[in-house]
Write an enzyme that holds these catalytic residues in place. Sequence first.
Site, PDB file in Angstrom:
ATOM      1  N   LYS A  73       0.770  -1.137  -0.283  1.00 22.32           N
ATOM      2  CA  LYS A  73       0.136  -0.562   0.071  1.00 22.32           C
ATOM      3  C   LYS A  73       0.896   1.090   0.250  1.00 22.32           C
ATOM      4  O   LYS A  73       1.551   1.051   0.349  1.00 22.32           O
ATOM      5  CB  LYS A  73      -0.788   0.030   1.379  1.00 22.32           C
ATOM      6  CG  LYS A  73      -1.902   1.136   0.664  1.00 22.32           C
ATOM      7  CD  LYS A  73      -3.509   0.332   0.762  1.00 22.32           C
ATOM      8  CE  LYS A  73      -3.685   0.953   0.047  1.00 22.32           C
ATOM      9  NZ  LYS A  73      -5.937   0.519  -0.278  1.00 22.32           N
ATOM     10  N   GLY A 183     -25.185   2.370   0.683  1.00 16.77           N
ATOM     11  CA  GLY A 183     -24.853   3.264  -0.177  1.00 16.77           C
ATOM     12  C   GLY A 183     -24.908   2.804  -1.549  1.00 16.77           C
ATOM     13  O   GLY A 183     -25.132   1.007  -1.779  1.00 16.77           O
ATOM     14  N   GLY A 185     -23.570   3.741  -4.638  1.00 17.84           N
ATOM     15  CA  GLY A 185     -22.951   4.686  -5.178  1.00 17.84           C
ATOM     16  C   GLY A 185     -22.118   3.044  -5.944  1.00 17.84           C
ATOM     17  O   GLY A 185     -22.691   2.144  -6.470  1.00 17.84           O
ATOM     18  N   ASN A 186     -20.432   3.011  -6.334  1.00 20.77           N
ATOM     19  CA  ASN A 186     -20.327   2.117  -7.313  1.00 20.77           C
ATOM     20  C   ASN A 186     -20.723   0.664  -6.270  1.00 20.77           C
ATOM     21  O   ASN A 186     -21.223   0.169  -6.965  1.00 20.77           O
ATOM     22  CB  ASN A 186     -18.943   1.909  -7.620  1.00 20.77           C
ATOM     23  CG  ASN A 186     -17.987   1.399  -8.755  1.00 20.77           C
ATOM     24  OD1 ASN A 186     -18.373   0.468  -7.907  1.00 20.77           O
ATOM     25  ND2 ASN A 186     -17.493   2.078  -9.703  1.00 20.77           N
ATOM     26  N   VAL A 187     -19.590   0.037  -5.384  1.00 20.47           N
ATOM     27  CA  VAL A 187     -20.178  -0.814  -5.218  1.00 20.47           C
ATOM     28  C   VAL A 187     -21.638  -1.831  -4.632  1.00 20.47           C
ATOM     29  O   VAL A 187     -22.427  -2.289  -5.843  1.00 20.47           O
ATOM     30  CB  VAL A 187     -19.409  -0.992  -4.244  1.00 20.47           C
ATOM     31  CG1 VAL A 187     -20.062  -2.630  -3.374  1.00 20.47           C
ATOM     32  CG2 VAL A 187     -18.010  -0.484  -4.025  1.00 20.47           C
ATOM     33  N   GLY A 188     -21.998  -0.356  -4.169  1.00 21.44           N
ATOM     34  CA  GLY A 188     -24.128  -0.972  -3.591  1.00 21.44           C
ATOM     35  C   GLY A 188     -24.855  -0.771  -4.792  1.00 21.44           C
ATOM     36  O   GLY A 188     -25.510  -1.595  -5.261  1.00 21.44           O
TER      37      GLY A 188
HETATM   38  P1  NAD Z   1     -18.831   5.465  -3.736  1.00 18.80           P
HETATM   39  O1  NAD Z   1     -18.507   6.831  -4.101  1.00 18.80           O
HETATM   40  O2  NAD Z   1     -18.919   5.081  -5.235  1.00 18.80           O
HETATM   41  O3  NAD Z   1     -20.506   5.041  -3.309  1.00 18.80           O
HETATM   42  C1  NAD Z   1     -20.199   5.647  -1.661  1.00 18.80           C
HETATM   43  C2  NAD Z   1     -22.322   5.843  -1.567  1.00 18.80           C
HETATM   44  O4  NAD Z   1     -21.981   6.239  -0.548  1.00 18.80           O
HETATM   45  C3  NAD Z   1     -22.757   7.177  -2.009  1.00 18.80           C
HETATM   46  O5  NAD Z   1     -23.599   6.286  -2.947  1.00 18.80           O
HETATM   47  C4  NAD Z   1     -23.086   7.576  -1.105  1.00 18.80           C
HETATM   48  O6  NAD Z   1     -23.327   8.978  -1.170  1.00 18.80           O
HETATM   49  C5  NAD Z   1     -23.131   6.592  -0.038  1.00 18.80           C
HETATM   50  N1  NAD Z   1     -22.852   7.010   1.264  1.00 18.80           N
HETATM   51  C6  NAD Z   1     -22.264   8.623   1.863  1.00 18.80           C
HETATM   52  N2  NAD Z   1     -22.411   8.424   3.559  1.00 18.80           N
HETATM   53  C7  NAD Z   1     -23.062   8.012   3.637  1.00 18.80           C
HETATM   54  C8  NAD Z   1     -24.249   7.212   5.208  1.00 18.80           C
HETATM   55  N3  NAD Z   1     -23.447   8.008   5.840  1.00 18.80           N
HETATM   56  N4  NAD Z   1     -24.922   6.416   4.727  1.00 18.80           N
HETATM   57  C9  NAD Z   1     -25.331   6.027   3.701  1.00 18.80           C
HETATM   58  N5  NAD Z   1     -24.651   6.166   2.715  1.00 18.80           N
HETATM   59  C10 NAD Z   1     -23.945   7.043   2.376  1.00 18.80           C
HETATM   60  O7  NAD Z   1     -18.195   4.056  -3.458  1.00 18.80           O
HETATM   61  P2  NAD Z   1     -17.808   2.540  -3.571  1.00 18.80           P
HETATM   62  O8  NAD Z   1     -16.838   2.835  -4.545  1.00 18.80           O
HETATM   63  O9  NAD Z   1     -19.051   2.286  -4.250  1.00 18.80           O
HETATM   64  O10 NAD Z   1     -17.159   2.380  -2.472  1.00 18.80           O
HETATM   65  C11 NAD Z   1     -18.082   1.984  -1.366  1.00 18.80           C
HETATM   66  C12 NAD Z   1     -16.934   1.422   0.584  1.00 18.80           C
HETATM   67  O11 NAD Z   1     -16.813   0.426  -0.513  1.00 18.80           O
HETATM   68  C13 NAD Z   1     -16.218   1.811   0.315  1.00 18.80           C
HETATM   69  O12 NAD Z   1     -15.650   1.714   1.738  1.00 18.80           O
HETATM   70  C14 NAD Z   1     -14.774   1.403  -0.917  1.00 18.80           C
HETATM   71  O13 NAD Z   1     -13.770   1.485   0.395  1.00 18.80           O
HETATM   72  C15 NAD Z   1     -15.385  -0.292  -0.549  1.00 18.80           C
HETATM   73  N6  NAD Z   1     -14.794  -0.604  -1.648  1.00 18.80           N
HETATM   74  C16 NAD Z   1     -15.016   0.000  -3.240  1.00 18.80           C
HETATM   75  C17 NAD Z   1     -14.145  -0.933  -4.333  1.00 18.80           C
HETATM   76  C18 NAD Z   1     -14.547  -0.345  -5.340  1.00 18.80           C
HETATM   77  O14 NAD Z   1     -13.590  -0.966  -6.259  1.00 18.80           O
HETATM   78  N7  NAD Z   1     -15.266   0.456  -6.242  1.00 18.80           N
HETATM   79  C19 NAD Z   1     -13.210  -2.260  -3.748  1.00 18.80           C
HETATM   80  C20 NAD Z   1     -13.331  -2.580  -2.321  1.00 18.80           C
HETATM   81  C21 NAD Z   1     -13.850  -1.606  -1.567  1.00 18.80           C
END
Ligand code: NAD
Length: 372
Positions: A73, A183, A185-188
Site C-alpha cells: 500500500k 450506500g 454508489g459504485n459497489v452498492g
Molecule cells: P462510492 O463513492 O461510489 O459510493 C459510496 C456511496 O455511499 C454513495 O452513494 C454515498 O452517497 C453513500 N454514502 C455516503 N455516506 C453515507 C451514509 N452515511 N449512509 C449511507 N450512504 C452513504 O464508493 P464505492 O466505490 O461504492 O465504495 C464503497 C465502499 O466500498 C468503500 O468502503 C470502499 O472502500 C469499498 N470498496 C470499493 C471498491 C471499488 O472498487 N469501488 C473496492 C473495494 C472496496
Amino acid sequence: MVVFDEFGPEKVLQVYDPVTGMRGITVIDNTTLGPGKGGIRMTPDVSVEEVASLARAMTFKNALAEIPFGGAKSGIIADSKKLSREEKDRIVASFARAIRRLVPSTYIAGPDMYMGEHEMEVFVKANGNIKSATGKPNDLCEGYACGIPHELGSTGYGVYHSTLVALEHAGIPVSGATVAIEGFGNVGTFAAEYLAKAGAKIISVSDSRGAIVDEKGLDVQKLIGIKSRGGSVVEYSGVMKIPQEAIFEIEVDVLIPAAKPNVINERNVGKVKARIIVEGANIPATFEIEKKLHQAGTIVVPDFIANAGGVISSYVEHIGGKADDVFPIVESKICPNTKLVLERSKRNSITPREAGIEIAKERIFNAKRLHL
Ligand code: NAD
C-alpha cells in the site's frame, strides 16, 4: 507502531522531494505470492502505521482471492482538496519517480482515496512503466493491453456472487430473498442490479442524503435513473423514508454495507436482524463486532473476500486482459473462495474472517515452502 511478524512488512519506505514538497510512504508487506499490490491514497494525515495495516490487509485479500499478488500500500501526505490539478499531478509524478525502482517487480500501484484513473495515468507516465499501476483509463494502451477503470462494476459483481454463495450456504433461495443496501454508489448499485436480476427483492437502500424502504421491493432501474441524474435515493416517490442508521436494523435476508466503516457497532449490533451480512465496504464492523454477530447466528461474509472484485480486475488489467475478461474471472475466484471460507467457519466454529485469515496464511506458507 508498525508490527513486524512472520509475514512482514518486507519494506517500509518513506520518500520526500524538497522541490515539490511531496512526502510519501510505501509499505511492501509480503511478496511471497507475487509483487505487492495495493492502492495509493492521498490524505493529509496518512501515516506509516495506517499504510502498513492496509498493506497487511492486501496480503491476505490477494492470497484469499487466489491471485499472484502480494500485499502492499502507499500513501501520499497531502490534502487533495487544497491542491490544483497541476499541483496534484506534480506531487503524484514526483512520488512515481521516487519509487521507480520498486515498480512493477515489487510493487504495483492502484487507485484509492483521492486517487483515480487520471492519477494512475500520471503515475505510469512519470516512472515510464505502464505496468506500474492498474485502474488506468481505458484508452491508455501499450500494444493490446489497455487500462481497466474501476467504474466497470467488478467489485459490485463480486459482492453479488459472494451473496449468492452465502444464500446457498444458509439454504435461502435467491428468488424472493430480501436485501438492504447501505450506500448506493459504485459497489452498492452494481450489487443491487445483479441481485435484482437474479430475483432478489431490494427492499431498502440508502445514500449520503437518507434511506428508503418498501417491503414490496424497489425498482432498481428507477433508482439508478435517479442517481445518474445526480439525485438521491430519497427522491424515489411513494416509499417510506427512514433514518440512515435504521437500515442496519431492518429484518432482511441480506444486509450489504457498501459505504462507510464501523457502521455496525456497539450501539446497534444487538438490533441487527439480517440473516446474512455481505461486507461490500471495508471494515463496516470491527472484528469484535463481527464475532458478536457470528455468536448471534448471523453469517458475515468479510470484506476481504466479498469486495475482492476490484483487485481481481486489477490482476486482469496487469496481465493484459480485456474488460470483458474481468467478470468471469471475478466469479471464478470469489465463488469457490467464499464457499471455502463459510464451510471452514461452520466446521471449525470460528468466524468467517478467522477462517479466511487461516486460509490466506496457509497459502502464503505453502508457497514459501515451495520457494525454499
Ligand atoms: P462510492 O463513492 O461510489 O459510493 C459510496 C456511496 O455511499 C454513495 O452513494 C454515498 O452517497 C453513500 N454514502 C455516503 N455516506 C453515507 C451514509 N452515511 N449512509 C449511507 N450512504 C452513504 O464508493 P464505492 O466505490 O461504492 O465504495 C464503497 C465502499 O466500498 C468503500 O468502503 C470502499 O472502500 C469499498 N470498496 C470499493 C471498491 C471499488 O472498487 N469501488 C473496492 C473495494 C472496496
